[in-house]
Motif scaffolding. Structure first.
Motif, PDB file in Angstrom:
ATOM      1  N   ARG A  69       0.849  -1.192   0.000  1.00 13.93           N
ATOM      2  CA  ARG A  69       0.000   0.000   0.000  1.00 13.93           C
ATOM      3  C   ARG A  69       0.879   1.234   0.000  1.00 13.93           C
ATOM      4  N   ILE A  70       0.726   2.057  -1.045  1.00 12.85           N
ATOM      5  CA  ILE A  70       1.423   3.343  -1.117  1.00 12.85           C
ATOM      6  C   ILE A  70       0.574   4.322  -0.306  1.00 12.85           C
ATOM      7  N   LEU A  71       1.099   4.766   0.820  1.00  7.45           N
ATOM      8  CA  LEU A  71       0.349   5.638   1.719  1.00  7.45           C
ATOM      9  C   LEU A  71       0.397   7.095   1.295  1.00  7.45           C
ATOM     10  N   ALA A  72       1.538   7.545   0.777  1.00 11.00           N
ATOM     11  CA  ALA A  72       1.681   8.940   0.351  1.00 11.00           C
ATOM     12  C   ALA A  72       2.850   9.048  -0.617  1.00 11.00           C
ATOM     13  N   GLU A  73       2.760  10.038  -1.478  1.00 12.97           N
ATOM     14  CA  GLU A  73       3.838  10.336  -2.414  1.00 12.97           C
ATOM     15  C   GLU A  73       3.903  11.845  -2.567  1.00 12.97           C
ATOM     16  N   ALA A  74       5.105  12.401  -2.449  1.00 16.13           N
ATOM     17  CA  ALA A  74       5.248  13.854  -2.522  1.00 16.13           C
ATOM     18  C   ALA A  74       6.466  14.238  -3.352  1.00 16.13           C
ATOM     19  N   ARG A  75       6.275  15.230  -4.209  1.00 16.10           N
ATOM     20  CA  ARG A  75       7.360  15.823  -4.983  1.00 16.10           C
ATOM     21  C   ARG A  75       7.672  17.185  -4.380  1.00 16.10           C
ATOM     22  N   ASP A  76       8.955  17.539  -4.385  1.00 11.62           N
ATOM     23  CA  ASP A  76       9.360  18.810  -3.810  1.00 11.62           C
ATOM     24  C   ASP A  76      10.485  19.400  -4.646  1.00 11.62           C
ATOM     25  N   LYS A  77      10.456  20.703  -4.821  1.00 12.01           N
ATOM     26  CA  LYS A  77      11.498  21.408  -5.560  1.00 12.01           C
ATOM     27  C   LYS A  77      11.878  22.644  -4.750  1.00 12.01           C
ATOM     28  N   THR A  78      13.123  22.688  -4.289  1.00 15.33           N
ATOM     29  CA  THR A  78      13.586  23.817  -3.493  1.00 15.33           C
ATOM     30  C   THR A  78      14.873  24.383  -4.077  1.00 15.33           C
ATOM     31  N   VAL A  79      15.146  25.634  -3.742  1.00 15.65           N
ATOM     32  CA  VAL A  79      16.381  26.271  -4.194  1.00 15.65           C
ATOM     33  C   VAL A  79      17.539  25.647  -3.432  1.00 15.65           C
ATOM     34  N   ASN A  80      18.561  25.220  -4.167  1.00 14.32           N
ATOM     35  CA  ASN A  80      19.719  24.580  -3.560  1.00 14.32           C
ATOM     36  C   ASN A  80      20.912  25.532  -3.504  1.00 14.32           C
ATOM     37  N   THR A  81      21.142  26.288  -4.578  1.00 14.63           N
ATOM     38  CA  THR A  81      22.288  27.189  -4.656  1.00 14.63           C
ATOM     39  C   THR A  81      21.863  28.504  -5.292  1.00 14.63           C
ATOM     40  N   ILE A  82      22.386  29.589  -4.716  1.00 15.11           N
ATOM     41  CA  ILE A  82      22.135  30.927  -5.251  1.00 15.11           C
ATOM     42  C   ILE A  82      23.478  31.537  -5.613  1.00 15.11           C
ATOM     43  N   THR A  83      23.529  32.263  -6.736  1.00 10.79           N
ATOM     44  CA  THR A  83      24.772  32.911  -7.160  1.00 10.79           C
ATOM     45  C   THR A  83      25.025  34.152  -6.304  1.00 10.79           C
ATOM     46  N   ALA A  84      26.181  34.763  -6.491  1.00 12.09           N
ATOM     47  CA  ALA A  84      26.549  35.969  -5.739  1.00 12.09           C
ATOM     48  C   ALA A  84      25.609  37.141  -6.047  1.00 12.09           C
ATOM     49  N   THR A  85      24.981  37.114  -7.217  1.00  6.16           N
ATOM     50  CA  THR A  85      24.044  38.180  -7.588  1.00  6.16           C
ATOM     51  C   THR A  85      22.629  37.905  -7.097  1.00  6.16           C
ATOM     52  N   GLY A  86      22.420  36.767  -6.449  1.00  2.00           N
ATOM     53  CA  GLY A  86      21.105  36.430  -5.912  1.00  2.00           C
ATOM     54  C   GLY A  86      20.225  35.640  -6.858  1.00  2.00           C
TER      55      GLY A  86
END
Length: 162
Positions: A69-86
């Motif tokens: 039984r697959i109880l839950a599945e979630a996809r997530d996309k977050t910022v990992n790296t930011i350049t010196a200019t933001g």
């Protein structure tokens, strides 16, 4: 003639060493019932993997050796790296699946609710947003296949212990 003398022992050696390409995991079950608590893309890949093997998928838990039984599945996309200019340079993609495996008619689960996660890092390019979107979808698909295989290998490992 010399090449046959070398080729034959080489072929025999390679055939006897046990080398084989990695294949889909064998679950070690005759029958399995798969259900999901919500929408799940990983369940589709599990069904595809099992369809190619000896394990038969049953439409109901009745008569199945185990119930995945697959109880839950979630996809997530977050910022990992930011350049010196933001500006965003990399995103971290995460796919998490929570599942359990029970034996019909038994109270205690074979595998208690377990969560597996996989991650990938993708660079961002403002110059090619469509290409990066396609790359992101391909990475998520690869992560789905990875988690489906990990879940089936977990079931196979637990099943061998019984």
């Amino acid at each position: 003639m010399l090449s046959k003398r070398i080729l034959l022992p080489l072929c025999l050696f390679l055939a006897s060493c046990g080398f084989q390409l990695r294949s889909d995991p064998a679950v070690g079950l005759k029958t399995l019932h798969l259900s999901t608590a919500g929408p799940s893309t990983v369940s589709t890949d599990i069904r595809r993997i099992l369809a190619a093997g000896p394990t038969k998928l049953l439409p109901t838990a009745t008569g199945a050796e185990v119930h995945l039984r697959i109880l839950a599945e979630a996809r997530d996309k977050t910022v990992n790296t930011i350049t010196a200019t933001g500006a965003v340079y990399e995103f971290l993609l995460r796919l998490t699946v929570r599942y359990e495996v029970t034996i019909p008619g038994r109270e205690d689960p074979l595998i208690a609710p377990t969560e597996v996660t996989t991650t990938r890092v993708i660079t961002y390019s403002a110059a090619a947003p469509t290409a990066k979107e396609v790359e992101e979808q391909l990475l998520f698909k690869d992560m789905q296949v990875d988690l489906a295989g990990r879940i089936l290998r977990h079931i196979a490992a637990v099943r061998r212990e019984l």
